[in-house]
Design an enzyme around this catalytic site. Sequence first.
Site, PDB file in Angstrom:
ATOM      1  N   ASP A   1      11.278  -8.165  -5.750  1.00 31.05           N
ATOM      2  CA  ASP A   1      10.134  -8.972  -6.179  1.00 31.05           C
ATOM      3  C   ASP A   1      10.260  -9.420  -7.628  1.00 31.05           C
ATOM      4  OD1 ASP A   1       9.061  -8.754  -3.688  1.00 31.05           O
ATOM      5  OD2 ASP A   1       7.209  -7.750  -4.297  1.00 31.05           O
TER       6      ASP A   1
ATOM      7  N   SER B   1      10.690   4.695   2.453  1.00 29.86           N
ATOM      8  CA  SER B   1       9.725   5.165   1.470  1.00 29.86           C
ATOM      9  C   SER B   1      10.159   4.947   0.028  1.00 29.86           C
ATOM     10  CB  SER B   1       9.417   6.641   1.739  1.00 29.86           C
ATOM     11  OG  SER B   1       8.154   6.960   1.216  1.00 29.86           O
TER      12      SER B   1
ATOM     13  N   LYS C   1       8.341   2.584   5.859  1.00 32.54           N
ATOM     14  CA  LYS C   1       7.408   3.694   5.621  1.00 32.54           C
ATOM     15  C   LYS C   1       6.732   3.476   4.275  1.00 32.54           C
ATOM     16  CE  LYS C   1       6.122   8.097   4.753  1.00 32.54           C
ATOM     17  NZ  LYS C   1       5.577   8.559   3.470  1.00 32.54           N
TER      18      LYS C   1
END
Length: 452
Positions: A299, A288, A313
């Site tokens: 990214d 999470s 998650k």
Amino acid sequence: MRKLLLVGCAALVLGGSAAAVASQTPRNETFRMLELFGDVMGIVEQVYVVPVDNKKLIEAALSGMMTALDPHSNYLAPKAYGDLRERTEGQYSGVGLTISADGALIKVVSPMDESPSARAGVQAGDVISAINGQSTAGMTVSDVSDKLRGAAGTSIKVTFLRDGEDPREVELTREVIKVNSVTGRLEGDYGYLRISTFNENTERELHETIARLKSEKPGLKGYVLDLRNNGGGLLNAAVAVSDSFMEQGEIVSQRGRKPEDIERWSAKAGDLTGGLPVVVLINYGSASASEIVAGALKDQERATIVGLTSFGKGSVQTVIPLRGGQDGAVSLTTARYYTPSGRSIQKIGIEPDLEVARSEAEAKVISRSSFIYSEAAYATALDSSIGAERRGPHTPHEAPGEGFDKDTDYQLQRALDVLKAGGDLSKVAAPPEGIIVFDPEAEVPAKEESTD
């Protein structure tokens, strides 16, 4: 009431009552089913073999309704709601476990650093099968949490199940779990930053720790950010941590039921590290909020990821108090979150740039699909929304062999090797002697390699 946005073990705390949501089921059918519920309650109350506690029955029905949606939606009775708020504030009394339901099983998401559970060797993916000799079959996460928590100094016997091993009963002594969210130390010319959970103190503690490391070693050359076995926490803390390593760019977006329900978080100018190389360590216990940080830094090409694919998650829960919290709250999945490139992490996770297991045994477990511990293993898990799937069974690229020093944290060692190469994987030193390098095509160990 103050508002807190959490992901992982927590969620967004909202004031007021839940807004009415139009059901897709025709209204008359909904009323008929509610009447049926009342009929069944009446029958149980009148005919069951012993007198029943109607409040307990209704709370169980609410819990069942919520858990039928997905593994992370649930009803929080007043005590459980109070416990949740206590945990996000960074201190409580218990054994230091983050747990979740997997069907009828209660599994460990992650043990908290330096807690009784961590010292006893409890690992992510362990199943809690019994507490003080009583089976956990039929218990909810709240039931198990209530039993694990208690006054500091008291003891409890917990039986854990782990793949390939006999059941193991461990006696744990409860203590005040004062969660130090961030710790740090020097590793030669590099800073090591460990974040164990994301709570209200994380941003402040991270800034203080980086400042301390800079003062101890003015010529720092980079940082390792260790998010292994970090089960999540506050979303705004995850955003703040990501922002601490970025000058600009999107960190994460959150998308709800309607196309227009999109929220985005972006970095503000001011990289605390001054642009030094960063390596993030993750494993299947990183969930999470941890995945938000790892996904953002990956990214945005701000960090290299080392370790194992994270838990996967990628959903956000909103905790909505009922009657101001007097009747507890519902924790409801309301959105998925996406990395800056638009990837959903839900059921997929963040894949490392350099895949390294902590042991040969762990590498073998990951090679068997039936034993991979992840969000995708939950039967009721929310789908990823983008049609992608988690990588199937495979053998990690590297793992320490039997002859390797077991006291050495090989994943951390490789993270430091990546930093020494300036983040360029093509220049990373070959694995040392005693390391098994696997052939990803053949899925069998290749010959050992060693440095000159």
